[in-house]
Scaffold this motif. Structure first.
Motif, short mmCIF file in Angstrom:
data_model
loop_
_atom_site.label_atom_id
_atom_site.label_comp_id
_atom_site.label_asym_id
_atom_site.label_seq_id
_atom_site.Cartn_x
_atom_site.Cartn_y
_atom_site.Cartn_z
N GLY A 121 16.14 4.83 -1.93
CA GLY A 121 15.59 3.55 -2.35
C GLY A 121 15.17 2.69 -1.18
N ARG A 122 15.91 2.76 -0.08
CA ARG A 122 15.51 2.01 1.12
C ARG A 122 14.14 2.46 1.61
NH1 ARG A 122 15.39 3.45 6.29
NH2 ARG A 122 15.52 1.85 7.92
N ASP A 123 13.95 3.77 1.70
CA ASP A 123 12.66 4.29 2.17
C ASP A 123 11.54 3.92 1.21
OD1 ASP A 123 13.87 5.38 4.38
OD2 ASP A 123 14.08 7.37 3.53
N ALA A 124 11.81 3.98 -0.09
CA ALA A 124 10.79 3.63 -1.08
C ALA A 124 10.42 2.15 -0.98
CB ALA A 124 11.28 3.96 -2.49
N SER A 125 11.40 1.28 -0.76
CA SER A 125 11.14 -0.15 -0.64
C SER A 125 10.30 -0.46 0.60
CB SER A 125 12.47 -0.92 -0.57
OG SER A 125 13.21 -0.75 -1.74
N LEU A 126 10.65 0.18 1.71
CA LEU A 126 9.89 -0.04 2.94
C LEU A 126 8.47 0.51 2.81
CD1 LEU A 126 12.57 0.75 5.70
CD2 LEU A 126 11.87 -1.47 4.77
N LEU A 127 8.32 1.61 2.08
CA LEU A 127 6.99 2.18 1.87
C LEU A 127 6.13 1.24 1.03
CD1 LEU A 127 5.19 4.66 2.35
CD2 LEU A 127 6.08 5.63 0.23
N ALA A 128 6.72 0.64 0.00
CA ALA A 128 5.97 -0.32 -0.84
C ALA A 128 5.54 -1.52 -0.01
CB ALA A 128 6.84 -0.75 -2.01
N ALA A 129 6.44 -2.02 0.83
CA ALA A 129 6.08 -3.15 1.68
C ALA A 129 5.02 -2.77 2.70
CB ALA A 129 7.33 -3.67 2.39
N ALA A 130 5.12 -1.56 3.25
CA ALA A 130 4.12 -1.10 4.22
C ALA A 130 2.74 -1.01 3.58
CB ALA A 130 4.53 0.26 4.79
N ALA A 131 2.67 -0.55 2.32
CA ALA A 131 1.39 -0.48 1.61
C ALA A 131 0.79 -1.87 1.46
CB ALA A 131 1.58 0.17 0.25
N TYR A 132 1.64 -2.86 1.15
CA TYR A 132 1.13 -4.24 1.02
C TYR A 132 0.68 -4.77 2.37
CZ TYR A 132 1.09 -9.27 1.06
OH TYR A 132 0.70 -10.56 1.27
N TYR A 133 1.51 -4.59 3.41
CA TYR A 133 1.14 -5.09 4.73
C TYR A 133 -0.18 -4.49 5.19
CZ TYR A 133 5.67 -7.33 5.64
OH TYR A 133 6.77 -8.15 5.60
N ARG A 134 -0.38 -3.22 4.91
CA ARG A 134 -1.62 -2.55 5.32
C ARG A 134 -2.81 -3.19 4.62
NH1 ARG A 134 -4.88 -0.61 8.94
NH2 ARG A 134 -6.41 0.85 8.09
N TYR A 135 -2.69 -3.42 3.33
CA TYR A 135 -3.79 -4.02 2.57
C TYR A 135 -4.02 -5.47 3.00
CZ TYR A 135 -6.56 -5.77 -1.32
OH TYR A 135 -7.56 -6.35 -2.07
N ALA A 136 -2.95 -6.22 3.20
CA ALA A 136 -3.08 -7.64 3.54
C ALA A 136 -3.70 -7.84 4.92
CB ALA A 136 -1.70 -8.30 3.49
N SER A 137 -3.38 -6.95 5.86
CA SER A 137 -3.88 -7.12 7.23
C SER A 137 -5.23 -6.46 7.46
CB SER A 137 -2.86 -6.53 8.22
OG SER A 137 -2.72 -5.13 8.01
N LEU A 138 -5.76 -5.77 6.46
CA LEU A 138 -7.04 -5.07 6.62
C LEU A 138 -8.19 -6.06 6.60
CD1 LEU A 138 -8.38 -2.23 6.74
CD2 LEU A 138 -8.60 -2.37 4.26
N PRO A 139 -9.04 -6.08 7.64
CA PRO A 139 -10.19 -6.99 7.64
C PRO A 139 -11.17 -6.63 6.52
CG PRO A 139 -9.79 -6.07 9.84
CD PRO A 139 -8.97 -5.29 8.88
N ALA A 140 -11.84 -7.64 5.98
CA ALA A 140 -12.84 -7.41 4.93
C ALA A 140 -14.00 -6.60 5.50
CB ALA A 140 -13.32 -8.74 4.38
N PRO A 141 -14.64 -5.75 4.65
CA PRO A 141 -14.34 -5.52 3.23
C PRO A 141 -13.17 -4.55 3.06
CG PRO A 141 -16.22 -4.19 3.89
CD PRO A 141 -15.85 -5.03 5.09
N LYS A 142 -12.33 -4.79 2.05
CA LYS A 142 -11.15 -3.97 1.81
C LYS A 142 -11.53 -2.80 0.90
CE LYS A 142 -8.10 -7.99 2.21
NZ LYS A 142 -7.44 -7.66 3.49
N THR A 143 -11.98 -1.72 1.50
CA THR A 143 -12.38 -0.53 0.74
C THR A 143 -11.34 0.56 0.91
OG1 THR A 143 -13.64 0.41 2.59
CG2 THR A 143 -14.81 -1.10 1.11
N PHE A 144 -11.42 1.57 0.04
CA PHE A 144 -10.47 2.67 0.09
C PHE A 144 -10.58 3.42 1.41
CE2 PHE A 144 -9.25 7.11 -0.64
CZ PHE A 144 -7.99 6.96 -1.20
N THR A 145 -11.81 3.64 1.87
CA THR A 145 -12.03 4.37 3.12
C THR A 145 -11.47 3.60 4.30
OG1 THR A 145 -14.04 5.37 2.21
CG2 THR A 145 -13.77 5.42 4.60
#
Length: 281
Positions: A121-145
């Motif tokens: 559960g610890r690893d899953a929680s950190l992975l969920a937060a890492a996914a958010y941090y990656r999306y939040a810090s990504l400069p526009a435009p935020k595309t899948f690629t």
């Protein structure tokens, strides 16, 4: 004709100059990366051996993974063979070994459910937060690629001190659990009951450091550095990321407490009854 020749020479010079600016490809086919990949392969093989009760071979393969984890890093630093690919595969191999063996040992009953819940559960929680941090810090435009293009700025995670100790304690726990069926209690000058009690105390220690480690990422602001110039936005993103860890891992801790009180407690009582029946017979 002369103009055509001059044009050809100019194009050739332009191509040559552009080629010199290209980043050279890394040589990923080296000994440290080969050892790292072998550790990645060793994880499911070790689990297979545990499932089929080949405990001595499983312990030997786990020891191989631990030794090569030290050796490949030393070789890479000694002969300057570090690569970007290696920096990604190396922690992935460690995490794969931990996750696969945690699940396998829990299924086999060698690890209590509450402890496996905390570790996974610890690893899953950190992975969920890492996914958010990656999306939040990504400069526009935020595309899948662009999301999967890690050459773009992102968030940088700084492992907390307790997290580093916890990783070491978890590895010792997995190794000790694999060694239990192989190393007789008498050879350690301990009774079987004393050995199992000692393991239980150590499991409690690992559970405590795992809970502490996961929650530390929810409270420490300097555990993650978000790229960007807007300090107010970065502060909001950091708070949201910490909230994700707090909510998800808090739920994991609650589930682990429930498992310890109801599932693992019943299992312990059943084992104790079986041992008493066996001693009487």
């Amino acid at each position: 004709m002369a103009k055509a020749r001059e044009s050809t020479v100019a194009v050739a010079d332009q191509v040559r100059s552009s080629l010199t600016t290209l980043a050279p490809r890394e040589n990923i086919y080296n000994l440290p990366n080969l050892l790292t990949v072998s550790r990645l392969v060793a994880a499911p093989v070790t689990a297979y051996l545990v499932v089929h009760d080949q405990h001595a071979w499983a312990l030997a393969l786990f020891a191989y993974a631990g030794i090569t984890d030290l050796v490949d890093g030393w070789i890479a630093r000694k002969w300057k063979l570090q690569t970007v690919a290696g920096s990604v595969i190396d922690p992935a191999a460690d995490k794969a070994l931990m996750i696969i063996l945690t699940v396998t040992l829990a299924v086999k009953g060698a690890l209590p459910l509450y402890l496996a819940t905390l570790i996974l559960g610890r690893d899953a929680s950190l992975l969920a937060a890492a996914a958010y941090y990656r999306y939040a810090s990504l400069p526009a435009p935020k595309t899948f690629t662009r999301y999967w293009d890690f050459s773009l700025p992102s968030a940088e995670v700084h492992p907390t001190t307790v997290s580093k100790y916890n990783t070491f304690l978890q590895l010792v726990l997995i190794g000790s659990t694999l060694a239990l069926p192989v190393v007789p209690a008498a050879s350690l000058h301990l009774s079987t009951v004393g050995l199992h009690q000692g393991m239980q105390y150590y499991q409690w220690l690992v559970a405590g450091t795992t809970a502490w480690s996961g929650l530390s990422y929810a409270f420490l602001k300097d555990a993650v550095t978000i790229m960007g110039a807007d300090e107010e936005l970065k502060a909001k993103q950091g708070a949201r990321g910490r909230a994700i860890i707090g909510v998800t891992f808090g739920s994991v801790v609650a589930a682990a407490v429930w498992a310890a009180c109801y599932v693992d407690e019943e299992g312990s009582k059943t084992i104790a009854r079986d041992e008493q029946a066996a001693s009487k017979s």
